[in-house]
Scaffold this motif. Structure first.
Motif, PDB file in Angstrom:
ATOM      1  N   ARG B 203       0.864  -1.175   0.000  1.00 51.82           N
ATOM      2  CA  ARG B 203       0.000   0.000   0.000  1.00 51.82           C
ATOM      3  C   ARG B 203       0.894   1.216   0.000  1.00 51.82           C
ATOM      4  O   ARG B 203       1.620   1.419   0.993  1.00 51.82           O
ATOM      5  CB  ARG B 203      -0.887   0.004   1.238  1.00 51.82           C
ATOM      6  N   PRO B 204       0.903   1.990  -1.070  1.00 56.10           N
ATOM      7  CA  PRO B 204       0.171   1.839  -2.337  1.00 56.10           C
ATOM      8  C   PRO B 204       0.820   0.797  -3.240  1.00 56.10           C
ATOM      9  O   PRO B 204       1.923   0.353  -2.986  1.00 56.10           O
ATOM     10  CB  PRO B 204       0.297   3.232  -2.962  1.00 56.10           C
ATOM     11  N   THR B 205       0.117   0.471  -4.318  1.00 51.77           N
ATOM     12  CA  THR B 205       0.652  -0.502  -5.287  1.00 51.77           C
ATOM     13  C   THR B 205       0.121  -0.207  -6.687  1.00 51.77           C
ATOM     14  O   THR B 205      -0.737   0.661  -6.874  1.00 51.77           O
ATOM     15  CB  THR B 205       0.309  -1.944  -4.867  1.00 51.77           C
ATOM     16  N   TYR B 206       0.636  -0.958  -7.636  1.00 52.28           N
ATOM     17  CA  TYR B 206       0.256  -0.817  -9.048  1.00 52.28           C
ATOM     18  C   TYR B 206      -1.217  -1.194  -9.216  1.00 52.28           C
ATOM     19  O   TYR B 206      -1.610  -2.321  -8.951  1.00 52.28           O
ATOM     20  CB  TYR B 206       1.165  -1.731  -9.875  1.00 52.28           C
ATOM     21  N   SER B 207      -2.011  -0.242  -9.641  1.00 56.45           N
ATOM     22  CA  SER B 207      -3.463  -0.441  -9.578  1.00 56.45           C
ATOM     23  C   SER B 207      -3.954  -1.559 -10.481  1.00 56.45           C
ATOM     24  O   SER B 207      -4.897  -2.261 -10.137  1.00 56.45           O
ATOM     25  CB  SER B 207      -4.186   0.857  -9.920  1.00 56.45           C
ATOM     26  N   SER B 412      -8.095  19.748  -3.110  1.00 54.21           N
ATOM     27  CA  SER B 412      -8.834  18.544  -3.491  1.00 54.21           C
ATOM     28  C   SER B 412      -8.224  17.934  -4.750  1.00 54.21           C
ATOM     29  O   SER B 412      -8.157  18.575  -5.801  1.00 54.21           O
ATOM     30  CB  SER B 412     -10.306  18.892  -3.740  1.00 54.21           C
ATOM     31  N   VAL B 413      -7.787  16.674  -4.615  1.00 53.52           N
ATOM     32  CA  VAL B 413      -7.198  16.005  -5.782  1.00 53.52           C
ATOM     33  C   VAL B 413      -8.232  15.851  -6.888  1.00 53.52           C
ATOM     34  O   VAL B 413      -7.918  16.015  -8.069  1.00 53.52           O
ATOM     35  CB  VAL B 413      -6.595  14.637  -5.377  1.00 53.52           C
ATOM     36  N   GLY B 430      -3.761   9.524  -6.392  1.00 58.16           N
ATOM     37  CA  GLY B 430      -3.173   8.512  -5.522  1.00 58.16           C
ATOM     38  C   GLY B 430      -4.118   7.408  -5.105  1.00 58.16           C
ATOM     39  O   GLY B 430      -3.697   6.263  -4.919  1.00 58.16           O
ATOM     40  N   GLU B 431      -5.388   7.711  -4.961  1.00 53.17           N
ATOM     41  CA  GLU B 431      -6.303   6.690  -4.444  1.00 53.17           C
ATOM     42  C   GLU B 431      -6.387   5.454  -5.352  1.00 53.17           C
ATOM     43  O   GLU B 431      -6.717   4.379  -4.875  1.00 53.17           O
ATOM     44  CB  GLU B 431      -7.698   7.279  -4.195  1.00 53.17           C
ATOM     45  N   LEU B 432      -6.073   5.640  -6.631  1.00 57.12           N
ATOM     46  CA  LEU B 432      -6.081   4.488  -7.540  1.00 57.12           C
ATOM     47  C   LEU B 432      -5.032   3.448  -7.157  1.00 57.12           C
ATOM     48  O   LEU B 432      -5.153   2.279  -7.503  1.00 57.12           O
ATOM     49  CB  LEU B 432      -5.809   4.920  -8.982  1.00 57.12           C
ATOM     50  N   PHE B 433      -3.986   3.869  -6.460  1.00 67.07           N
ATOM     51  CA  PHE B 433      -2.920   2.947  -6.076  1.00 67.07           C
ATOM     52  C   PHE B 433      -3.148   2.338  -4.698  1.00 67.07           C
ATOM     53  O   PHE B 433      -2.353   1.536  -4.238  1.00 67.07           O
ATOM     54  CB  PHE B 433      -1.565   3.663  -6.069  1.00 67.07           C
ATOM     55  N   ASP B 434      -4.210   2.785  -4.052  1.00 63.03           N
ATOM     56  CA  ASP B 434      -4.420   2.378  -2.663  1.00 63.03           C
ATOM     57  C   ASP B 434      -5.449   1.260  -2.595  1.00 63.03           C
ATOM     58  O   ASP B 434      -6.606   1.450  -2.990  1.00 63.03           O
ATOM     59  CB  ASP B 434      -4.912   3.592  -1.856  1.00 63.03           C
ATOM     60  N   PRO B 435      -5.037   0.083  -2.091  1.00 63.58           N
ATOM     61  CA  PRO B 435      -6.010  -1.004  -1.965  1.00 63.58           C
ATOM     62  C   PRO B 435      -7.194  -0.619  -1.077  1.00 63.58           C
ATOM     63  O   PRO B 435      -8.266  -1.206  -1.198  1.00 63.58           O
ATOM     64  CB  PRO B 435      -5.211  -2.153  -1.351  1.00 63.58           C
ATOM     65  N   LEU B 436      -7.002   0.364  -0.208  1.00 60.79           N
ATOM     66  CA  LEU B 436      -8.111   0.818   0.633  1.00 60.79           C
ATOM     67  C   LEU B 436      -8.892   1.956  -0.018  1.00 60.79           C
ATOM     68  O   LEU B 436      -9.885   2.417   0.523  1.00 60.79           O
ATOM     69  CB  LEU B 436      -7.592   1.266   2.009  1.00 60.79           C
ATOM     70  N   GLY B 437      -8.423   2.423  -1.164  1.00 58.36           N
ATOM     71  CA  GLY B 437      -9.137   3.497  -1.869  1.00 58.36           C
ATOM     72  C   GLY B 437      -9.072   4.830  -1.152  1.00 58.36           C
ATOM     73  O   GLY B 437      -9.881   5.724  -1.395  1.00 58.36           O
ATOM     74  N   ARG B 442      -2.803  12.294  -2.308  1.00 56.10           N
ATOM     75  CA  ARG B 442      -1.607  11.918  -3.057  1.00 56.10           C
ATOM     76  C   ARG B 442      -1.848  11.950  -4.562  1.00 56.10           C
ATOM     77  O   ARG B 442      -2.951  11.672  -5.021  1.00 56.10           O
ATOM     78  CB  ARG B 442      -1.182  10.496  -2.681  1.00 56.10           C
ATOM     79  N   ILE B 443      -0.789  12.274  -5.287  1.00 61.28           N
ATOM     80  CA  ILE B 443      -0.844  12.097  -6.738  1.00 61.28           C
ATOM     81  C   ILE B 443       0.481  11.489  -7.209  1.00 61.28           C
ATOM     82  O   ILE B 443       1.513  11.638  -6.562  1.00 61.28           O
ATOM     83  CB  ILE B 443      -1.108  13.425  -7.499  1.00 61.28           C
ATOM     84  N   ARG B 444       0.427  10.781  -8.335  1.00 59.60           N
ATOM     85  CA  ARG B 444       1.657  10.259  -8.943  1.00 59.60           C
ATOM     86  C   ARG B 444       1.967  11.065 -10.197  1.00 59.60           C
ATOM     87  O   ARG B 444       1.132  11.187 -11.104  1.00 59.60           O
ATOM     88  CB  ARG B 444       1.516   8.791  -9.328  1.00 59.60           C
ATOM     89  N   ILE B 445       3.168  11.620 -10.209  1.00 59.90           N
ATOM     90  CA  ILE B 445       3.626  12.338 -11.395  1.00 59.90           C
ATOM     91  C   ILE B 445       4.739  11.513 -12.041  1.00 59.90           C
ATOM     92  O   ILE B 445       5.795  11.307 -11.445  1.00 59.90           O
ATOM     93  CB  ILE B 445       4.164  13.731 -11.020  1.00 59.90           C
ATOM     94  N   SER B 446       4.511  11.018 -13.244  1.00 60.70           N
ATOM     95  CA  SER B 446       5.562  10.307 -13.973  1.00 60.70           C
ATOM     96  C   SER B 446       6.353  11.339 -14.767  1.00 60.70           C
ATOM     97  O   SER B 446       5.809  12.037 -15.612  1.00 60.70           O
ATOM     98  CB  SER B 446       4.953   9.272 -14.910  1.00 60.70           C
ATOM     99  N   TYR B 447       7.661  11.431 -14.446  1.00 52.36           N
ATOM    100  CA  TYR B 447       8.488  12.465 -15.073  1.00 52.36           C
ATOM    101  C   TYR B 447       9.267  11.944 -16.279  1.00 52.36           C
ATOM    102  O   TYR B 447      10.065  12.660 -16.873  1.00 52.36           O
ATOM    103  CB  TYR B 447       9.462  13.069 -14.056  1.00 52.36           C
TER     104      TYR B 447
END
Lengths: 469, 469
Positions: B203-207, B412-413, B430-437, B442-447
């Motif tokens: 947690r978090p992980t690859y959705s 607000s994300v 970020g919530e997409l990566f969280d098994p608990l939702g 959080r956000i993921r920025i791929s650079y």
């Protein structure tokens, strides 16, 4: 475990507990007469109510998988363990098998078990030109992912081809690119089939398709295919009675028989499919490999209400190594297929799609295709010449890659197969193609893969082995 | 239907009938208050005993999915229909979803949602040379299928690489070539997971991995990953309590956080996995994309009893467009994986494997890799520079492709995401990566995907949008 972390299921909890327990027993983690965890312990472990575990145990007891002893608890019944992969009998949810692939995995000198085209018959020298062209046109192709649905340019081109060739109404949005027909069948099965669903399949049919459908928990109902097609009255009766979710067909130069379902049946069967809401899954890899006459249009051409999914894998002759296949279907199936594809592999490699596209649209391909048809016919005739004196029977195919041969009753296919494999000759026993597992006097000889000399020699040896038996 | 034509099942017939009925209701074929077929009719249709149908109806009634009215028959309960794909909530066995793929499908100018490398950073000009070389060496490559397990030459080379690099005991027979890591995860899930099985996930992980596990009916249990790795005592407690079938980990430059599990934890976790018979599925695509120091060896290097499956997809930087991934594991998992692969697509295209092989073994790759590491670090620093003044928080990663950013609580994300997408800026909430939702700040920025200029401009715009909100 927190509730939000658990997967959302459609199935009630006690059925899941039941599945969980069966699963462990099948894997041999609990053997015969082993004591199962107490209701209290298992309820704690799985974070479910004790009543839920109780219900699951009751189901297991009713099924005879578990027995109760002296009120001391639940024990595994001796009969409960099902055959494992190694024992190879039952197709369970976890024990997957693919006997056709097992045969084809063995390297043999006389390879007649592969319905593939001899790579020597493909224009290998020219193909590398198209690859160079692709790199000139799309220098970043190796670093770029395709969209999940498939390259837009390729889908646009193929939808144009289908519109022109068969006068279809078809947009690029109604095409999905998959990695071969095998993947297409697998994805369709995943989105369409559920437990207890019935599927009509031709008898005989492509054995790996049956493996895939069974893997999804479906029940298979055979429909005989003959040189004159199907018995449509029987098909209608089966649709009425069993409400099958789909009918998997390979109606053009059918594998393994080579039969082609006549044009007048095509429209009628589509009407039946619409009436009984039974999806026709039309697998059509041999269409362009005809000998004299072009075959009738695909079933998909007669579909007006979206009850045909069309799997068009002309990659058999374009470039089988690229593994490019196109699936045509309508909303809402397409939406679901795209999601299944994204989970399966997130899209077919762009490089393969672009090479395919450029070779496919070349004038050279048409030229090559004409030559290939002649070569395949020559291959077929070599086998027919050699078999002429044997008394073995077959219906001469009008296209495709296979001869479906009936051996004399006294000849055992099992023994012929064993002796042949020992002498490096591979063919496929007919029973693998039969949903009923019968057809024990039939064999499939693929004449397309071996070169002419090897083909003739191998068939002569096969006949010699048969004479000895 | 004849008995031999039906699929062999592990599940008792009445559970199959139950599944069949639930399935139809979910698909909306029977709506609320619709009358279901009589026991007699359904028994005839499905060719099962009436008692079997009766048991299934009783289960449905107990579950509240069906009600009985005035002895006249069974009716669909109004609550029984579950959300469909369109409604997007529950992950049912048939309604597959992949929200990450949905985000990535939208074309945007500032693409920070893809953990992919900018194709401009790959040695595109040279790659075509390797393709030409492949055609010279294997002129028939386009007409040849790979073996299901993967090209022997490639597996030989990769097993040698792993032996040398990490001193592994590994033969080519213990490697499977798949079409990308996504397919590897999917195949592993299919052979390992069953209903009610528990899976530990970071947690978090690859959705998308979570989507795949849920699709197989598994329950997910989160294990927090932090800059110092896992809490191994907690992991042991979870293994003891839940007996998870597997723990899916991405321990090296983890996606999305960038964390790397320290070396001293690796051996310990493998020991836990062996003790509790919990398969570690190690997904390792970012290993070679470190900035300063090489990361510790993979978990697989510490495995002596076959409890680690290693997914090594260095194709992210070799040539992502080829979709080549290697899976290392021991018997009996390998046998099952090969069968699953044969049903899924019958083998990864040979062309892709051969191109990969020749580029991978070139001296040029090592040279390129050094440059790529610097380029990725520069990309990362661009984002860090721009974010420095915002008050947003992150742990500077030592490698990988992503920044895992914590936004201030008042932001607000959801609103940031909507406004950004409207201005053609894509990132992943970020919530997409969280098994608990959860993880809603959080956000993921791929650079790694956008070029330097576009990256800086897009981040500036993103910050501007955030300021406005």
């Amino acid at each position: 475990m927190k509730k939000s972390a658990s997967a959302e299921h459609n199935h009630p909890l006690f059925r899941q507990v039941y599945g969980f327990l069966v699963n462990r027993m099948e894997r041999g983690e609990w053997g015969a007469h082993d004591k199962l965890p107490s209701i209290r312990l298992l309820a704690e472990e799985l974070k479910v109510h004790r009543l839920t575990v109780f219900k699951a145990y009751r189901m297991l007891t009713e099924d005879g998988k578990v027995y109760v002893k002296d009120k001391s608890g639940y024990y595994v019944s001796p009969v409960s363990r099902l055959p494992s992969i190694e024992e190879g009998a039952a197709v369970s949810a976890y024990a997957l098998t693919n006997p056709l692939s097992d045969i084809q995995r063995v390297p043999t000198k006389y390879q007649f078990s592969q319905a593939l085209i001899d790579p020597g018959l493909l224009p290998n020298l020219f193909l590398s030109d198209y690859v160079k062209k692709v790199f000139d046109l799309y220098p970043k192709v190796m670093g770029t992912y395709s969209s999940v649905q498939g390259d837009e340019e390729l889908r646009e081109t193929l939808s144009r081809h289908f519109r022109k060739k068969h006068r279809l109404q078809l947009s690029s949005e109604e095409l999905l690119i998959t990695s071969g027909a095998q993947q297409a069948i697998n994805l369709i099965a995943r989105i369409v089939l559920g437990p207890m669903d019935t599927v009509l399949v031709e008898r005989p049919t492509y054995s790996v398709a049956m493996d895939v459908f069974r893997r999804e928990g479906a029940r298979l109902i055979p429909v005989e295919i003959t040189p004159t097609g199907y018995d449509l009255e029987k098909v209608e009766a089966l649709m009425k009675k069993h409400k099958p979710r789909m009918f998997y067909i390979n109606p053009t130069h059918h594998n393994p028989t080579g039969y082609t379902v006549p044009v007048q049946q095509r429209k009628l069967l589509v009407e039946l499919a619409e009436r009984y809401r039974c999806l026709l899954v039309e697998d059509d890899p041999f269409r362009d490999m005809y000998f004299e006459e072009e075959p009738p249009p695909p079933f998909f051409a007669y579909d007006t209400e979206g009850w045909v999914i069309y799997i068009s894998s002309f990659s058999k002759y374009v470039a089988p190594g690229l593994r490019i296949c196109a699936v045509a279907c309508r909303y809402p199936f397409m939406e679901r297929l795209i999601t299944a594809k994204s989970l399966a592999d997130n899209g077919t490699p762009l490089l393969n799609q672009k090479i395919f596209l450029h070779y496919y649209t070349s004038a050279r391909l048409q030229n090559h295709l004409g030559k290939l048809r002649i070569a395949l016919q020559v291959h077929k005739e070599i086998v027919e010449e050699e078999l002429a004196a044997t008394g073995w029977e077959w219906t001469p195919p009008q296209g495709g890659l296979n001869l479906w041969v009936k051996l004399p009753d006294h000849l055992s296919v099992d023994r012929l197969f064993a002796s042949s494999m020992a002498q490096s000759i591979a063919f496929v026993p007919g029973e693998l193609f039969d949903p009923l597992g019968e057809m024990k006097s039939r064999i499939r000889i693929s004449y397309s893969f071996a070169s002419e000399g090897v083909l003739r020699e191998g068939i002569q040896r096969l006949i010699a082995i048969a004479r000895e038996l």
